[in-house]
Design a protein around this motif. Structure first.
Motif, mmCIF file in Angstrom:
data_model
loop_
_atom_site.group_PDB
_atom_site.id
_atom_site.type_symbol
_atom_site.label_atom_id
_atom_site.label_comp_id
_atom_site.label_asym_id
_atom_site.label_seq_id
_atom_site.Cartn_x
_atom_site.Cartn_y
_atom_site.Cartn_z
ATOM 1 N N VAL A 66 -24.925 -23.257 50.805
ATOM 2 C CA VAL A 66 -24.686 -22.067 49.980
ATOM 3 C C VAL A 66 -23.386 -21.393 50.410
ATOM 4 O O VAL A 66 -22.570 -20.975 49.570
ATOM 5 C CB VAL A 66 -25.884 -21.089 50.063
ATOM 6 N N LEU A 67 -23.171 -21.287 51.721
ATOM 7 C CA LEU A 67 -21.933 -20.695 52.226
ATOM 8 C C LEU A 67 -20.720 -21.493 51.744
ATOM 9 O O LEU A 67 -19.689 -20.919 51.380
ATOM 10 C CB LEU A 67 -21.962 -20.610 53.754
ATOM 11 N N PHE A 77 -20.475 -23.166 48.964
ATOM 12 C CA PHE A 77 -20.303 -22.810 47.558
ATOM 13 C C PHE A 77 -19.647 -21.433 47.430
ATOM 14 O O PHE A 77 -18.738 -21.234 46.614
ATOM 15 C CB PHE A 77 -21.656 -22.845 46.835
ATOM 16 N N VAL A 78 -20.088 -20.470 48.232
ATOM 17 C CA VAL A 78 -19.520 -19.119 48.201
ATOM 18 C C VAL A 78 -18.042 -19.153 48.597
ATOM 19 O O VAL A 78 -17.195 -18.535 47.935
ATOM 20 C CB VAL A 78 -20.326 -18.158 49.110
ATOM 21 N N CYS A 79 -17.718 -19.872 49.663
ATOM 22 C CA CYS A 79 -16.319 -19.976 50.112
ATOM 23 C C CYS A 79 -15.451 -20.619 49.034
ATOM 24 O O CYS A 79 -14.325 -20.178 48.780
ATOM 25 C CB CYS A 79 -16.229 -20.795 51.405
ATOM 26 N N ARG A 80 -15.986 -21.633 48.400
ATOM 27 C CA ARG A 80 -15.237 -22.326 47.340
ATOM 28 C C ARG A 80 -15.018 -21.394 46.143
ATOM 29 O O ARG A 80 -13.925 -21.337 45.583
ATOM 30 C CB ARG A 80 -16.015 -23.581 46.937
ATOM 31 N N THR A 81 -16.044 -20.652 45.776
ATOM 32 C CA THR A 81 -15.937 -19.729 44.647
ATOM 33 C C THR A 81 -14.957 -18.601 44.951
ATOM 34 O O THR A 81 -14.091 -18.278 44.123
ATOM 35 C CB THR A 81 -17.327 -19.159 44.295
ATOM 36 N N LEU A 82 -15.069 -17.998 46.128
ATOM 37 C CA LEU A 82 -14.160 -16.918 46.506
ATOM 38 C C LEU A 82 -12.720 -17.410 46.589
ATOM 39 O O LEU A 82 -11.789 -16.705 46.160
ATOM 40 C CB LEU A 82 -14.578 -16.304 47.841
#
Length: 162
Positions: free
Chosen positions: A42-43, A45-50
């Motif tokens: 999940v982290l 995915f969050v890093c990629r999105t940000l």
């Protein structure tokens, strides 16, 4: 048939006693590892999105480079968290110097992070497997991760981890 020697009986009793005092059960450690693996994914995915919204350079990268970028961010989060705990334990644990003399001593504060550490290795290894052909150095990283996972797992479940 000969009876086992006293030495053999003591060795067997010692082995049995060490198996009975395992600090971590395989099932318990597996559940923690799976939970932390999911958290690290999940982290990622969050890093990629940000990064997509925050960095024009990221948006120009290839899909494999974007994955590597996010994996590097997750790796940094893992490194900072583990280093912070290790430093805190080193500073506050008075018996830590005993580890130099006793290879079977343990530090519960460090052992409690086993699922976190293993979860990171598993999550990162999933990226390595998916991007095997695109990422350079993935073979060495895979060897490092697999040996680290096996050694740390055995140490945690065998009662000899610190």
């Amino acid at each position: 048939l000969r009876r086992p020697s006293e030495r053999a009986r003591r060795a067997r009793a010692s082995l049995r006693a060490s198996l009975l005092k395992m600090p971590r059960l395989h099932s318990e450690l597996a559940r923690e590892t799976i939970a932390y693996t999911a958290a690290f994914l999940v982290l990622h995915f969050v890093c990629r999105t940000l990064s997509h919204y925050a960095s024009p350079t990221f948006r120009r990268c290839s899909p494999s480079d974007k994955a590597y970028w996010a994996a590097s961010m997750v790796s940094t989060v893992n490194a900072v968290a583990v280093a912070a705990v290790a430093i805190q334990v080193f500073v506050t644990e008075p018996g830590l110097t005993a580890l130099a003399d006793d290879l079977h001593a343990s530090v519960p504060e460090l052992e409690s992070w086993g699922g976190f550490f293993l979860g990171y290795f598993v999550a990162d290894q999933l990226g390595n497997a998916y991007w095997w052909r695109e990422w350079s150095g993935v073979e060495a990283t895979t060897v490092h991760h697999v040996i680290g996972m096996v050694a740390y797992w055995r140490g945690l479940t065998g009662g000899v981890c610190h």
